[in-house]
Design an enzyme around this catalytic site. Sequence first.
Site, PDB file in Angstrom:
ATOM      1  N   ASP A   8       0.861  -1.171   0.000  1.00  0.00           N
ATOM      2  CA  ASP A   8       0.000   0.000   0.000  1.00  0.00           C
ATOM      3  C   ASP A   8       0.914   1.242   0.000  1.00  0.00           C
ATOM      4  OD1 ASP A   8      -2.381   1.629   0.527  1.00  0.00           O
ATOM      5  OD2 ASP A   8      -1.505   1.874   2.525  1.00  0.00           O
ATOM      6  N   ASP A  10      -0.175   5.252   0.868  1.00  0.00           N
ATOM      7  CA  ASP A  10      -0.393   6.227   1.948  1.00  0.00           C
ATOM      8  C   ASP A  10      -0.428   5.567   3.323  1.00  0.00           C
ATOM      9  OD1 ASP A  10      -0.550   8.053  -0.071  1.00  0.00           O
ATOM     10  OD2 ASP A  10      -2.702   8.436   0.129  1.00  0.00           O
ATOM     11  N   ASP A 203      -1.640  -0.618   5.941  1.00  0.00           N
ATOM     12  CA  ASP A 203      -1.967   0.018   7.232  1.00  0.00           C
ATOM     13  C   ASP A 203      -3.458   0.117   7.532  1.00  0.00           C
ATOM     14  OD1 ASP A 203      -2.283   2.074   5.175  1.00  0.00           O
ATOM     15  OD2 ASP A 203      -2.595   3.443   6.847  1.00  0.00           O
TER      16      ASP A 203
HETATM   17 MG   LIG Z   1      -2.910   3.262   3.466  1.00  0.00          MG
END
Ligand SMILES: [Mg+2]
Length: 264
Positions: A8, A10, A203
């Site tokens: 991923d 961000d 995240d």
């Molecule tokens: Mg993310």
Amino acid sequence: MSFVIFTDLDGTLLDHASYSYAPAKPALALLHKHDIPLILASSKTAFEIAPLRDELGFAHCPAIVENGAGLLPAHADPESLAGAQSDYQRIRTILDAMPADLRALFAGFGDWSVEEIAQNTGLPKDNAALAARRLFSEPGLFSGNAHQKQRFESYIEERGLKARQGGRYYTLSFGATKADQMRGILKQQSLAAPPVKSIALGDAANDIEMLETADFGVIISNPAGKPLPPLSGEDEGRIMRADNPGPTGWNEAILNHIGGPATA
Ligand SMILES: [Mg+2]
């Protein structure tokens, strides 16, 4: 043993606040040194991801874009995927043909100006212009009640579309997920260089299926987000939590997991 890394962006490879990947540079250099593919996987569009993929030096790897609704092939220029035949244009055609009362319930990026997208997403105008250049999915807002939503969804489902409610947007696509794209890429990689071991890093909730699909998952904590619930693979040690957030945790996790065997 060869590795493939899925990540991923961000809050994972990119710092949540500064969008910097600088602390991950040692691990990125290790991936280059051992020619380990890095697959960027994000809700961002191909037009947003392509420049970052170039900058990181992984243009030779495919990237998973628009939350898995599509794939930016290795070396491809997103411009080459645009046009009347794109999934996005097919989605817009279905929306355009919809009865007016149903159509009025949904407003997507394609109905907004770049200024409105910037306002809605909080992105700077230049970034909003790239986020607006969609190829595979249409995020937007649904304004009807539960009954209207049911009617809207049966209409689009009859035409092959699916709706997914994310944290902010209600997104229409032909239904592929990050994990579907990941399985497709792994199949290709395993044909080219077996056996292949996949590592996924993420995240947030929309990374869970990717973390669970990988041979090994790393949850990167995001101090600005909601902590992920315990995942099934954590008990068996197949999924672990990084000690540090963002690119710092990313760097440590990659160095720990592939530093040893890859350099042996
Ligand atoms: Mg993310």
